[in-house]
Design a protein around this motif. Structure first.
Motif, PDB file in Angstrom:
ATOM      1  N   LEU A 104       0.860  -1.185   0.000  1.00 43.76           N
ATOM      2  CA  LEU A 104       0.000   0.000   0.000  1.00 43.76           C
ATOM      3  C   LEU A 104       0.895   1.235   0.000  1.00 43.76           C
ATOM      4  O   LEU A 104       1.716   1.395   0.908  1.00 43.76           O
ATOM      5  N   PHE A 105       0.737   2.079  -1.008  1.00 43.92           N
ATOM      6  CA  PHE A 105       1.539   3.301  -1.107  1.00 43.92           C
ATOM      7  C   PHE A 105       0.666   4.534  -0.918  1.00 43.92           C
ATOM      8  O   PHE A 105      -0.450   4.602  -1.445  1.00 43.92           O
ATOM      9  N   HIS A 106       1.169   5.511  -0.194  1.00 48.89           N
ATOM     10  CA  HIS A 106       0.508   6.811  -0.053  1.00 48.89           C
ATOM     11  C   HIS A 106       1.610   7.851   0.116  1.00 48.89           C
ATOM     12  O   HIS A 106       2.315   7.833   1.124  1.00 48.89           O
ATOM     13  N   ASP A 107       1.761   8.722  -0.867  1.00 51.51           N
ATOM     14  CA  ASP A 107       2.902   9.642  -0.869  1.00 51.51           C
ATOM     15  C   ASP A 107       4.189   8.848  -0.648  1.00 51.51           C
ATOM     16  O   ASP A 107       4.441   7.911  -1.365  1.00 51.51           O
ATOM     17  N   ASP A 108       4.942   9.215   0.374  1.00 50.64           N
ATOM     18  CA  ASP A 108       6.198   8.501   0.613  1.00 50.64           C
ATOM     19  C   ASP A 108       6.050   7.351   1.601  1.00 50.64           C
ATOM     20  O   ASP A 108       7.038   6.742   2.013  1.00 50.64           O
ATOM     21  N   ASN A 109       4.813   7.074   1.999  1.00 49.88           N
ATOM     22  CA  ASN A 109       4.584   5.993   2.959  1.00 49.88           C
ATOM     23  C   ASN A 109       4.288   4.699   2.238  1.00 49.88           C
ATOM     24  O   ASN A 109       3.633   4.692   1.200  1.00 49.88           O
ATOM     25  N   VAL A 110       4.757   3.627   2.843  1.00 50.31           N
ATOM     26  CA  VAL A 110       4.467   2.326   2.250  1.00 50.31           C
ATOM     27  C   VAL A 110       4.215   1.309   3.363  1.00 50.31           C
ATOM     28  O   VAL A 110       4.823   1.374   4.435  1.00 50.31           O
ATOM     29  N   PHE A 111       3.267   0.437   3.101  1.00 48.45           N
ATOM     30  CA  PHE A 111       2.928  -0.635   4.034  1.00 48.45           C
ATOM     31  C   PHE A 111       2.912  -1.950   3.272  1.00 48.45           C
ATOM     32  O   PHE A 111       2.446  -2.013   2.136  1.00 48.45           O
ATOM     33  N   TYR A 112       3.440  -3.000   3.910  1.00 47.24           N
ATOM     34  CA  TYR A 112       3.574  -4.288   3.246  1.00 47.24           C
ATOM     35  C   TYR A 112       2.773  -5.335   4.011  1.00 47.24           C
ATOM     36  O   TYR A 112       3.095  -5.640   5.149  1.00 47.24           O
ATOM     37  N   ALA A 113       1.739  -5.858   3.391  1.00 44.82           N
ATOM     38  CA  ALA A 113       0.998  -6.983   3.973  1.00 44.82           C
ATOM     39  C   ALA A 113       1.422  -8.250   3.263  1.00 44.82           C
ATOM     40  O   ALA A 113       1.232  -8.378   2.060  1.00 44.82           O
ATOM     41  N   PRO A 114       2.016  -9.189   3.993  1.00 41.10           N
ATOM     42  CA  PRO A 114       2.380 -10.440   3.340  1.00 41.10           C
ATOM     43  C   PRO A 114       1.134 -11.252   3.043  1.00 41.10           C
ATOM     44  O   PRO A 114       0.083 -11.020   3.635  1.00 41.10           O
TER      45      PRO A 114
END
Lengths: 310, 310
Positions: free
Chosen positions: B213-223
């Motif tokens: 999941l990307f939002h601006d410079d943020n990123v989240f990784y769901a395996p």
């Protein structure tokens, strides 16, 4: 804090990627492992072999990182192991252009006396019988023996590989290699088969897709940090293993819960390794950079769902 | 709680995998999305079209899951969209054997009056102009418009696709499609390019490797949960999107932090979807099963490194 002994290559690499190419530079599995472990300021010895052509400045560099190099044999009239490879555009595959074993062909590892009682042993990618010889030199059974290997040994020395796999507590291996070793496509099933071969802990490295840690029915998933650019993947797997072992040595805790942290540290350090050619980024890595990136890893993976059983 | 309106196919699928094959069974993007969203007991309407050959029991099934089906047009003398595919041994690739558009060829979606003010709109995989028509029918700008699409529309209707991409807040797309849409190999760079096309949030689905999941410079990784066996991947991406949207609708919170949870719910539900053929597992899914698997996701990803800046 535990002592860590590492066996593996100390070598010359020449690398070509879509971003450029290098002449012969410092490389080798044990070099990357040692540099990663040095982040934790643990007592680390590297056991390896080089030729008379190996620059003193490279050995000095390792010493400056507080790595014990008394186990690196220097064969004055020999030449150092040399590998050259070219990465394809996707950076996930590469062709080996040159492999010159040189002194490595007759490598007979000698663990320094001070390290024969090391609590953690990391067997870097080498012929399985060379790896086994290091285990046999230990004066007492290490608390944790970690094996890194690759498909080359599955093709050429599978029986010997099984002998060393049987003796270790942890194996680190990539996804394709896990599939090759077990004949299973599902990594869950592959990990279970590898457990039955000996190792209680199985780490499956998936490159840009992160790494999985298996222990019995437990599994932990460390993503790789999504990067704008992978400049040179050489040594990323070794750096991962070195970070993993270094963190375990520093914390002196080889529980599954702590191995989760070790996997995160391994992934974090590997994310630096690929930013520059060869060891360049690892040599200049500061602890404050590592701290910042660990924070990014937390943000990357941690979520706040409150579980209500309804 | 928000209202959710979903547009997409309600269809027949015939599936062949290494584990077996089915006759025509219930399928379609909106079906999988609706079933996933129904886990959250939110007000959900499905907008779609079927033929007179579509069994009443399938429509009853959707109604029993509290899905509003008043937006599903039934063309008495028409036939229902039919897709047939065969998965290869690795389950990551498939061949389409049959695509019969039937009534879908003239689909003119009509959003039910009660749902024209829905806060969340999920545009399931369809021709971009059909997706756009749903957005245009909304009486007020939704709080969140989510677009799912695929490479087929990039090949055949790229200009129209760009029109709808420009109008949405979130896009869900797989890794190869993100690369195709942007011409960038790095998913970080690809996500940034997609941001600049319109969507503030970019979800890149990587199948067995999870989702970003990307939002601006943020990123989240769901395996993705490592599974022993993927029985049938059909609908997994739609189930992911339905779980994502359903959770956001239930919690009425479209912040980035809450979207992390939504991605975890989407991955959790998708991990069930692939356990049986078609919708079978989703139809029988109990909330206690979901609860247990969310706990597994926590164990899979959460670690305890205490960060000390030294």
């Amino acid at each position: 804090m535990s002592k860590l002994v590492v066996v593996g290559t100390v070598a010359f690499d020449a690398i070509e990627t879509p971003f450029g190419k290098t002449d012969k530079i410092l490389g080798g599995a044990a070099t990357f492992i040692g540099l990663a472990a040095s982040q934790f300021e643990v007592d680390t010895a590297v056991v390896s072999i080089v030729g008379g052509d190996f620059p003193k400045e490279y050995l000095d560099l390792l010493e400056e990182k507080n790595i014990d190099i008394s186990g690196i044999e220097i064969v004055k009239d020999g030449k150092t192991f040399f590998w050259s490879g070219k990465y394809h555009n996707d950076m996930n595959t590469r062709d080996t252009l040159v492999t010159e074993l040189n002194t490595l062909a007759d490598f007979n590892p000698k663990v320094p006396e001070d390290y024969k009682d090391a609590e953690i042993v990391l067997l870097g990618n080498l012929h399985p019988l060379v790896q086994l010889s290091v285990l046999e030199q230990m004066s007492k059974k290490p608390k944790l023996a970690i094996l890194d290997t690759m498909n080359f040994w599955m093709d050429s020395a599978l029986d010997d590989l099984h002998k060393v796999i049987k003796q270790v507590d942890v194996i680190t291996i990539n996804d394709e290699e896990a599939r090759q070793l077990t004949g299973e496509y599902s990594l869950v099933v592959a990990a279970r088969k590898i457990h039955s071969m000996g190792p209680k802990y199985v780490v499956i490295k998936k490159g840009e897709h992160g790494a999985l840690l298996f222990h019995d029915d437990n599994v932990f998933y460390a993503p790789a940090l999504p990067l704008e650019e992978v400049f040179d993947p050489t040594g990323a797997g070794d750096t991962f293993a070195g970070g993993f072992a270094g963190y375990l040595a520093k914390t002196d805790d080889v529980s599954f819960e702590n191995m989760k942290n070790a996997v995160i540290y391994g992934s974090t350090l590997a994310s630096f390794c690929v930013e520059k050619f060869g060891t360049e980024r690892m040599v200049n890595l500061k602890s404050k950079d590592v701290f910042k990136r660990l924070q990014q890893f937390k943000q990357l993976t941690q979520f706040e769902i409150v579980l209500e059983n309804n």
